[in-house]
Design a protein around this motif. Structure first.
Motif, short mmCIF file in Angstrom:
data_model
loop_
_atom_site.label_atom_id
_atom_site.label_comp_id
_atom_site.label_asym_id
_atom_site.label_seq_id
_atom_site.Cartn_x
_atom_site.Cartn_y
_atom_site.Cartn_z
N PHE A 166 0.82 -1.21 0.00
CA PHE A 166 0.00 0.00 0.00
C PHE A 166 0.85 1.26 0.00
CE2 PHE A 166 -4.05 -1.95 0.26
CZ PHE A 166 -3.90 -3.08 1.04
N ASN A 167 0.23 2.35 -0.38
CA ASN A 167 0.86 3.67 -0.26
C ASN A 167 1.17 3.88 1.20
OD1 ASN A 167 0.33 6.66 0.62
ND2 ASN A 167 0.96 6.77 -1.53
N TYR A 168 2.43 4.24 1.51
CA TYR A 168 2.87 4.32 2.90
C TYR A 168 2.02 5.27 3.75
CZ TYR A 168 5.71 5.65 6.93
OH TYR A 168 6.14 5.93 8.21
N ARG A 169 1.84 6.50 3.25
CA ARG A 169 1.13 7.50 4.05
C ARG A 169 -0.33 7.11 4.25
NH1 ARG A 169 4.60 11.60 4.81
NH2 ARG A 169 6.25 11.90 3.22
N GLU A 170 -0.93 6.52 3.21
CA GLU A 170 -2.34 6.11 3.32
C GLU A 170 -2.49 4.97 4.33
OE1 GLU A 170 -3.96 7.16 -1.20
OE2 GLU A 170 -4.20 5.14 -0.36
N ASP A 177 -6.04 5.47 12.33
CA ASP A 177 -7.45 5.84 12.53
C ASP A 177 -8.30 4.62 12.90
OD1 ASP A 177 -6.66 8.35 11.86
OD2 ASP A 177 -7.55 8.36 9.85
N ALA A 178 -8.04 3.50 12.21
CA ALA A 178 -8.84 2.30 12.47
C ALA A 178 -8.59 1.78 13.90
CB ALA A 178 -8.50 1.22 11.45
N LEU A 179 -7.34 1.78 14.31
CA LEU A 179 -7.02 1.30 15.66
C LEU A 179 -7.58 2.26 16.71
CD1 LEU A 179 -3.35 -0.02 15.16
CD2 LEU A 179 -5.46 -1.37 15.41
N ALA A 180 -7.55 3.54 16.41
CA ALA A 180 -8.10 4.53 17.36
C ALA A 180 -9.62 4.34 17.51
CB ALA A 180 -7.79 5.94 16.88
N ALA A 181 -10.25 3.82 16.45
CA ALA A 181 -11.70 3.58 16.49
C ALA A 181 -12.02 2.17 16.99
CB ALA A 181 -12.28 3.77 15.08
N ASN A 182 -10.99 1.49 17.48
CA ASN A 182 -11.15 0.10 17.99
C ASN A 182 -11.69 -0.85 16.93
OD1 ASN A 182 -10.21 0.60 20.65
ND2 ASN A 182 -12.17 1.62 21.09
N ALA A 183 -11.36 -0.59 15.67
CA ALA A 183 -11.77 -1.53 14.60
C ALA A 183 -10.95 -2.81 14.72
CB ALA A 183 -11.54 -0.88 13.24
N VAL A 184 -11.55 -3.95 14.30
CA VAL A 184 -10.81 -5.22 14.32
C VAL A 184 -9.94 -5.28 13.07
CG1 VAL A 184 -10.99 -7.74 14.26
CG2 VAL A 184 -12.62 -6.37 15.62
N ILE A 185 -8.65 -5.24 13.26
CA ILE A 185 -7.71 -5.18 12.13
C ILE A 185 -6.79 -6.39 12.19
CG2 ILE A 185 -5.88 -3.84 11.00
CD1 ILE A 185 -8.66 -2.53 10.85
N GLU A 193 -9.71 -1.05 3.96
CA GLU A 193 -11.16 -1.20 3.72
C GLU A 193 -11.93 -0.30 4.69
OE1 GLU A 193 -11.50 -5.35 4.49
OE2 GLU A 193 -10.17 -5.84 2.81
N TRP A 194 -11.47 -0.29 5.95
CA TRP A 194 -12.12 0.55 6.97
C TRP A 194 -12.10 2.02 6.54
CZ3 TRP A 194 -10.81 4.69 10.06
CH2 TRP A 194 -11.64 4.94 11.16
N ALA A 195 -11.02 2.40 5.87
CA ALA A 195 -10.87 3.79 5.41
C ALA A 195 -11.43 4.00 4.01
CB ALA A 195 -9.39 4.17 5.44
N ASN A 196 -12.13 2.98 3.51
CA ASN A 196 -12.74 3.07 2.16
C ASN A 196 -11.72 3.31 1.06
OD1 ASN A 196 -15.47 2.72 3.06
ND2 ASN A 196 -15.38 4.82 3.87
#
Ligand SMILES: Nc1ccn([C@@H]2O[C@H](COP(=O)(O)OP(=O)(O)OP(=O)(O)O)[C@@H](O)[C@H]2O)c(=O)n1
Ligand SMILES: C[C@](O)(CO)[C@H](O)COP(=O)(O)O
Length: 233
Positions: A166-170, A177-185, A193-196
């Motif tokens: 993946f693109n590093y910055r993305e 962001d996903a971990l801060a939102a407690n998403a299961v990663i 995918e969480w970030a669309n």
């Protein structure tokens, strides 16, 4: 003249291998004379495009220092309590000299082929889109705990493999962001995918297995020996 996009690799290698039920973390089990981690790093080191290979190991890892690595791109970084935090730490370890792309590959997947990794690199760098190696499900899939309750249509089902590119910055932003939102990663793709963000599925070999349980060891050793004899031809 357009400068070539830089690519760095992160190798999550900080797991304990609980499902392997072994005396050492599974990435340090020896197969055909080398540890699983050494086999994996030997594969990655053949990608000359990589400017860095940062290996995320447990803060109390006692094995990594003993391994003879001659490739100067290989650096030890601190892993985390989950695979996702190990990857995040790996991403942050590249922040002083950020690459354009980052390739994440499990230490526990030593059977990956150079051809598959090149197929992923070729697609993503040509199309400017992140992607993962994946293999289409071949078996009938059932949902249930003790008894089968449902058969899941499998025509659109894939098993995610690694590397994931993946693109590093993305990826850094999406994972934070996903971990801060407690998403299961559980992989980099799930953060994207969480970030669309798009995740291309690049067909890869189904024998690029993640060594996870004891019965994987004999199969992996056999396949590694096959690969070695083919490369010596
Ligand atoms: N905190 C963690 C957990 C896992 N991993 C790495 O992520 C990869 C895939 O994880 P998995 O197969 O689940 O490894 P373990 O977590 O070690 O296995 P188990 O779940 O059986 O304990 C492995 O290379 C593992 O070393 C990691 O870097 N950091
Ligand atoms: C990243 C991965 O290899 C994709 O299949 C897998 O999710 C890692 O294993 P884990 O047990 O989920 O950590």
């Amino acid at each position: 003249m357009e400068t070539k996009a830089t690519i760095a690799a992160i190798v999550p290698a900080a797991g304990v291998g609980s499902r392997m039920q072994h005396s050492v973390p599974k990435q340090y089990i020896s197969l055909s004379g080398k540890t699983i981690l050494q086999h994996t790093l030997t594969k990655l080191a053949q990608l000359h495009e990589l400017v860095a290979i940062h290996v995320a190991v447990s803060v109390d890892d006692q094995y990594f220092a003993d391994l003879p690595f001659i490739d100067k791109r290989i650096k030890r970084v601190d892993g985390g309590n989950e695979r996702a935090t190990s990857v995040l730490n790996g991403l942050l370890s590249l922040a002083d000299n950020p690459p354009k792309w980052v390739l994440v590959h499990d230490a526990a997947r030593p059977l990956v082929t150079i051809d598959d990794m090149n197929a992923l690199l070729s697609y993503c760098l040509t199309h400017g889109e992140g992607g993962i190696l994946a293999t289409q499900v071949k078996d009938t899939i059932k949902r249930g705990h003790t008894h089968s309750e449902q058969t899941i249509p499998r025509d659109a089902l894939w098993q995610a493999l690694t590397p994931q590119l993946f693109n590093y910055r993305e990826l850094l932003q999406s994972l934070q962001d996903a971990l801060a939102a407690n998403a299961v990663i559980t992989d980099e793709a799930s953060a994207m995918e969480w970030a669309n963000k798009p995740v291309k599925l690049v067909a890869g070999r189904s024998d690029n297995i993640k060594i996870t349980t004891p019965e994987d060891l004999d199969l992996a050793e056999f396949l590694l020996q096959q690969q070695e004899s083919e490369s010596n031809r």
